[in-house]
Design an enzyme around this catalytic site. Structure first.
Site: not given
Length: 298
Positions: A23, A152, A203
């Site tokens: 991430e 997110n 996401d």
């Protein structure tokens, strides 16, 4: 020289990192390298596209996101709170506790805003809609949005007037008017409604210089580009099932990287996509917006 073999619109493997949950990719213009985290590793990773060298700096607790700081090092959202870290991920100072506690909450997606402050949200692991989006500056940690499950998709328009955000389980991209002088938001509204699919969720995201929003769709093996009006403009396949967050980098800011997930996935998926959790890149048709640096004076 930077890798010249990347094709426009075609993601390919550039670092076989095999992160558990890659991430928060962030391009360092000063170093000409990409940093990204492995939330569950937990680690901060440094990828040099010229040498293809990947360095991994291990941490003691889960890390959701990083931002680059003036003078070097990182500001980071960890399970326990907001921390100032050095260039190898070592803790220098705790800046703020996680106000939600650590039993069922950790900091997740976040980035430095165009105003030099940190914007970062949490995940509610109890799934009771108790996660929030926060702003952090020298005045401390201030909540901006509540009632979330998984904060997110945070990004800012090139002119700094609009903030984009996603609560992943809700499958909607919202936009807010952003005041960069105060770091406040107003006028929350839905811009993009992602079709409801329990196996695929929006996401992480990034922004290009034309004001288009690039969004990773976890579980759908794609990164999508949306216009400022929310229209789908293009879809780019990723060679693994679960992309997590895109980021622009490179000398001309036209290399699009994407991190991916490689743990807590079905065995058959991992057998089909053995490079899940690794880093992929492609040439983009447009340049991205450079990442701001965190300003400790604000």
């Amino acid at each position: 020289m930077e890798d010249q073999t990347l094709e426009e619109g075609m993601f390919r493997l550039v670092a076989d990192s095999r992160s558990q949950l890659g991430e928060s990719p962030v391009w360092s213009a000063a170093e000409q390298v990409l940093y990204f985290v492995d939330i569950r590793g937990p680690s901060i990773n440094r990828f040099d596209p010229v040498t293809r060298k990947l360095q991994r700096f291990m941490l003691e607790e889960e890390i959701g996101c990083i931002g680059l700081c003036h003078g070097g090092g990182f500001i980071a959202g960890l399970r326990s709170g907001i921390w100032r870290l050095d260039g190898q991920g070592r803790k220098l100072a705790k800046l703020a506790d996680n106000p939600e506690g650590t039993e069922f909450s950790r900091f997740n997606d976040g980035r430095v805003g165009p105003d030099g402050r940190l914007y970062v949200g949490t995940v509610d692991e109890s799934r009771q809609h108790q996660a929030k989006l926060y702003r952090y500056d020298s005045g401390g940690l201030a909540p901006l949005m509540d009632g979330l499950m998984t904060s997110n998709g945070l990004a800012f328009s090139p002119d700094g007037a609009t903030m984009y955000h996603v609560d992943s389980p809700a499958s909607k991209v919202t936009v807010q008017d952003f005041d960069r002088s105060t770091g406040s938001i107003a006028g929350n509204r839905v811009l993009i409604d992602i079709p409801d699919d329990s196996a695929a969720r929006p996401d992480g995201a990034t922004m290009d210089v034309e004001g288009c929003y690039w969004l990773a769709i976890f579980g759908a093996a794609v990164v999508r580009r949306f216009s400022p009006r929310g229209d789908l403009m293009a879809e780019y396949p990723v060679p693994v099932k679960c992309p997590t967050m895109p980021a622009f980098g490179g000398v001309d800011m036209r290399t699009l990287y994407v991190t991916t997930a490689g743990s807590r996935r079905p065995a058959e998926e991992m057998a089909q996509f053995p490079h899940s959790g690794s880093l992929f890149a492609m040439r983009a048709p447009v340049a991205g917006v450079p990442e701001p640096l965190f300003d400790e004076e604000i």
